[in-house]
Design an enzyme around this catalytic site. Sequence first.
Site, PDB file in Angstrom:
ATOM      1  N   ASP A  72      12.792  -3.313  -7.731  1.00  0.00           N
ATOM      2  CA  ASP A  72      12.367  -3.280  -6.328  1.00  0.00           C
ATOM      3  C   ASP A  72      12.851  -2.039  -5.599  1.00  0.00           C
ATOM      4  O   ASP A  72      12.205  -1.563  -4.675  1.00  0.00           O
ATOM      5  CB  ASP A  72      12.899  -4.518  -5.583  1.00  0.00           C
ATOM      6  CG  ASP A  72      11.908  -5.633  -5.605  1.00  0.00           C
ATOM      7  OD1 ASP A  72      12.307  -6.782  -5.867  1.00  0.00           O
ATOM      8  OD2 ASP A  72      10.724  -5.362  -5.383  1.00  0.00           O
ATOM      9  N   ILE A  75      10.301   0.682  -5.830  1.00  0.00           N
ATOM     10  CA  ILE A  75       8.922   0.402  -5.425  1.00  0.00           C
ATOM     11  C   ILE A  75       8.868   0.423  -3.908  1.00  0.00           C
ATOM     12  O   ILE A  75       9.679  -0.202  -3.237  1.00  0.00           O
ATOM     13  CB  ILE A  75       8.467  -0.995  -5.909  1.00  0.00           C
ATOM     14  CG1 ILE A  75       8.619  -1.118  -7.412  1.00  0.00           C
ATOM     15  CG2 ILE A  75       7.020  -1.244  -5.517  1.00  0.00           C
ATOM     16  CD1 ILE A  75       8.215  -2.471  -7.920  1.00  0.00           C
ATOM     17  N   GLU A 111       9.662  -8.115  -2.101  1.00  0.00           N
ATOM     18  CA  GLU A 111      10.280  -7.348  -1.021  1.00  0.00           C
ATOM     19  C   GLU A 111       9.256  -6.343  -0.525  1.00  0.00           C
ATOM     20  O   GLU A 111       8.925  -5.396  -1.224  1.00  0.00           O
ATOM     21  CB  GLU A 111      11.527  -6.636  -1.516  1.00  0.00           C
ATOM     22  CG  GLU A 111      12.705  -7.574  -1.687  1.00  0.00           C
ATOM     23  CD  GLU A 111      13.971  -6.841  -2.094  1.00  0.00           C
ATOM     24  OE1 GLU A 111      14.044  -5.628  -1.901  1.00  0.00           O
ATOM     25  OE2 GLU A 111      14.880  -7.508  -2.619  1.00  0.00           O
ATOM     26  N   ASP A 113       8.316  -3.391   1.911  1.00  0.00           N
ATOM     27  CA  ASP A 113       9.091  -2.396   2.639  1.00  0.00           C
ATOM     28  C   ASP A 113       8.451  -2.023   3.958  1.00  0.00           C
ATOM     29  O   ASP A 113       9.125  -1.862   4.959  1.00  0.00           O
ATOM     30  CB  ASP A 113       9.267  -1.154   1.770  1.00  0.00           C
ATOM     31  CG  ASP A 113       9.948  -1.497   0.473  1.00  0.00           C
ATOM     32  OD1 ASP A 113       9.373  -1.239  -0.586  1.00  0.00           O
ATOM     33  OD2 ASP A 113      11.041  -2.069   0.533  1.00  0.00           O
ATOM     34  N   HIS A 157     -10.585  -0.219   2.737  1.00  0.00           N
ATOM     35  CA  HIS A 157     -11.967   0.175   2.981  1.00  0.00           C
ATOM     36  C   HIS A 157     -12.019   1.688   3.055  1.00  0.00           C
ATOM     37  O   HIS A 157     -11.217   2.310   3.744  1.00  0.00           O
ATOM     38  CB  HIS A 157     -12.448  -0.411   4.306  1.00  0.00           C
ATOM     39  CG  HIS A 157     -12.661  -1.887   4.248  1.00  0.00           C
ATOM     40  ND1 HIS A 157     -13.696  -2.462   3.556  1.00  0.00           N
ATOM     41  CD2 HIS A 157     -11.962  -2.902   4.787  1.00  0.00           C
ATOM     42  CE1 HIS A 157     -13.630  -3.760   3.676  1.00  0.00           C
ATOM     43  NE2 HIS A 157     -12.589  -4.065   4.411  1.00  0.00           N
ATOM     44  N   CYS A 199     -14.450   1.604  -1.693  1.00  0.00           N
ATOM     45  CA  CYS A 199     -15.813   2.094  -1.843  1.00  0.00           C
ATOM     46  C   CYS A 199     -15.771   3.613  -1.910  1.00  0.00           C
ATOM     47  O   CYS A 199     -15.001   4.247  -1.195  1.00  0.00           O
ATOM     48  CB  CYS A 199     -16.652   1.694  -0.625  1.00  0.00           C
ATOM     49  SG  CYS A 199     -16.671  -0.073  -0.350  1.00  0.00           S
ATOM     50  N   SER A 225     -17.534  -0.397  -4.103  1.00  0.00           N
ATOM     51  CA  SER A 225     -16.762  -1.269  -4.983  1.00  0.00           C
ATOM     52  C   SER A 225     -16.947  -2.694  -4.521  1.00  0.00           C
ATOM     53  O   SER A 225     -16.856  -2.970  -3.328  1.00  0.00           O
ATOM     54  CB  SER A 225     -15.270  -0.936  -4.888  1.00  0.00           C
ATOM     55  OG  SER A 225     -14.982   0.250  -5.519  1.00  0.00           O
ATOM     56  N   SER A 227     -16.345  -6.992  -4.612  1.00  0.00           N
ATOM     57  CA  SER A 227     -15.269  -7.952  -4.789  1.00  0.00           C
ATOM     58  C   SER A 227     -15.667  -8.939  -5.873  1.00  0.00           C
ATOM     59  O   SER A 227     -16.829  -9.054  -6.244  1.00  0.00           O
ATOM     60  CB  SER A 227     -14.990  -8.681  -3.490  1.00  0.00           C
ATOM     61  OG  SER A 227     -16.150  -9.293  -3.038  1.00  0.00           O
TER      62      SER A 227
END
Lengths: 385, 569
Positions: A72, A75, A111, A113, A157, A199, A225, A227
């Site tokens: 973590d 990241i 976690e 951030d 998006h 997209c 793109s 879903s």
Amino acid sequence: FTLSIYLSIYLSIYLSIYLSVCLSDSAGQFFSSGHTNNWAVLVCTSRFWFNYRHVANTLSVYRSVKRLGIPDSHIVLMLADDMACNHRNPKPATVFSHKNMELNVYGDDVEVDYRGYEVTVENFLRVLTGRLPPSTPRSKRLLSDDRSNILIYLTGHGGNGFLKFQDSEEISNVELADAFEQMWQKRRYNELLFIIDTCQGASMYERFYSPNLMALASSQVGEDSLSHQPDLAIGVHLMDRYTFYLLEFLEDIHPASKANMNDLFKVCPKSQCVSTPGHRTDLFLRDPGSVLITDFFGSVRKVEITTEAIDLTDPIKEVEERPANGDVHKEMHSYVDQLPVSEIIHQKPKQKDWHPPDGFILGLWTLILLVFFQTYGVKHLRHIF
Amino acid sequence: MSKYAAAQKQAEPAVLQPTPQPKDDFQEELVVRPLHSGDIYASFQFRTLWETDFMRGNKVSHYRLFPKSLGQVISKFSVRELHISFTQGYWRTMQWGQPYLPSPPGAELWVWFQDSVTDVDATWKELTNVLSGIFCASLNFIDSTNTVQPSASFKPLGIGNVTDHRFLRYATLPREIVCTENLTPWKKLLPCGSKAGLAVLLKSEKLFHSSFHSQAVHIRPVCQDWQCKTTSWELRQTLNVVFDLHNSGQGKREWSLFKMFSRTLTEACPLASSSKIYIDITDNPEQFELSPATSLLSQAMVLGDRRTFSVYDLTQQDTFGSVRSLNLLIRWKSTEGDMLRPLLHAERYVAGYGLQTGEIHTLMYNHHPYRSFPVLLLDSVPWYLRLYIHTLTVTSKGKDNKPSYIHYQPSKDRVRPHLLEMLVQLPPNSVTEVTVQFERALLKWTEYTPDPNHGFYVGSSVISSLVPSTVAMDTNSTRERPLFSSFFPCKEESSYFVRVYTEPLLVNLPTPDFSMPYNVICLTCTVVAVGYGSLYNLLTRSFQIEEPSPGLAKRIANVIRKMRGVPPL
């Protein structure tokens, strides 16, 4: 007799050289990638409940990356809205990636951030370039160095050349390319893998010009793109197609896996994704076939062997903590009265600090004085005072 | 430890004796209180006491039970007291009674700094940033526009003599969301983590599927013994949760540990000196029955009432029985009976219409039949609601009620919020209404949040009061008491301190149309392009006469005529 001695000596020398070459070869192979630590920056840029799938995308990549070993502390997870504890979520504290609620990608140990309104273009670029205010905590910083491999994942998006942050601002592909160039010049990465699931995602990596960048996108310019599937209980689409198949691919990867980037390029062909995923490897110095998936998604710690010895024979002396014998008569402490009514009623008003007069007051007094002197003249001052 | 010391003595007599480590102590407890509406209220408290001095020159470097991240925060920022809470939901006082530890919706942080701090505002800003990293919350949004410095409320809860309010800062973030990412670092601060003891019950999927969830961290210095000559640092981590009868209880008035938390208990935390569960059975045996039965009973004076509790001591092995796990079961037998009505209760709402003006009404209820008591009301209103303090009225029972103390600090646009503190005497059995009118400001277009039509939050009002109690409260602060009754210090027997939070308000500010800049740019560019373009063309275009090109037939005819030598058409 001497010949056999010479032969044996020659053989032993040859064997030792051969063995050392072998060892250094395997040692060389072990160190072939050149990075010593891994970082990941995972960003979801969409707000509102119907963009549940973007948060699920980011959390599934987070989950895979954690599972493969990146801790973590390495990241930086940015989620623009809270879906798990959203009041519309029929199962609070969960984010599912598959219908029938099979996989809770939110989990019990997460976690985040940057969350909510903190996910802005400015904060994202500051994280990448490292230009953060001095009081920013460590968990919000990208503390990478020139031997770090960084994975950057963006979802939300987007359009031709931009990515929308939280419905109020955008980041353009030029800005992103410049940020990566700043990172290169400050030596903040060794190699960088950029994945984007929006997209027209391929437009975001068109403008990259820094070395050692590899990019993947879920769709080409002009394509959307799509879903994956809605869940009727939750009421929204749970994940995007590209990340869904990417997650399926990553679930088969374990920390010692030898799968390379060419397998990653084959994830989600047009038959499954409906859009055409794209990738860009011309800026990358190594051949993609020799790059392991775990070079970016996992965290393989390299060990550097040194021949120096450290002397540990001296005993470590403990610092004596001097007990507080000095103050024999300690004062008696007591708890403070929580609502001292008489004290409050008779409280004196605080002494306000004196500030020099404001610009407006100064200007007003200057005007008054000017008018005064103009009217009466300086020579009449003696008579007035 | 002693074998090592002996070995050291034999090896090198010159080495110093290993000094005894400061004493630290960890206690955990869970209090379960069944509520009259069929809901159930569970309150976890984890307390670490440590006799050490963070403030003196020598840096503390050996941490055992006390978490290192918080210890470093205390010493680096010279903190005297720190109270932070994260709450999801609103505490319904009239249905659930008084909580053991009150908290407002969202995030709340109030800190007392030591006298040695020179620049309190800069230290406060750094502290909020560091805490936002520790608790994974957006506490970095706390700045001067939502921080206030109360002048009479929020006196220190720990020991101390000097109460100069210059060293106090208070801020709330009513919009703050609480989810698993706040619970994870909170659990990591516990000595046993979530692996052993009562903390194994803290599973986020069940905790957040509740009507009310609040987790808090309280750090303060406390008395060690009766004479109070030595002080030690106390860290309390509390978690209050109310499970709803219909959401989590499936409509049945029967609760068990497994139904509430989807876990049962198997052992106490090995590092804890005491690990207990208290079930409030004051209304037993008429109301509900408890199993497995226990013989340990305890009485405590809490919230102005004498309550009886069944105690389960988890450090005793026989509590877990032959199955080696403890799953308490509470079953309701009847649904009659009234709840003890809380004596102090408050509400707040916004009145008015339109997006120009409005009125804030705060109602405070005193349900005591014959006693009146003073309350201290603290209101912190953001600067974009411009309060008209000349319209402030306080009425009880229809008559004007003049507060004995008013402290008002006006707001400054984009710098600080309004602060209003009043000491009001509530007459017995009455409703006191505080009203103030306000006007809504128009913000700059970059100051709006990405979802401005949701509205803007105004933090809860805080009402602090010493409420008369029906039984004599315990003023001896160092006797061994359960944790839930020893949080607020008690100075006199006839009253107890209580803090009530009102609802946060949600007001709509006039919101502009955010597509207007785009529209304006498009229109202006079009007008400029059309106007300038036409003018430019007119000025710089020159006309030339040009023969039109002949048609195909004519061209063939011209070619033939050229061959013949005749002039073309």
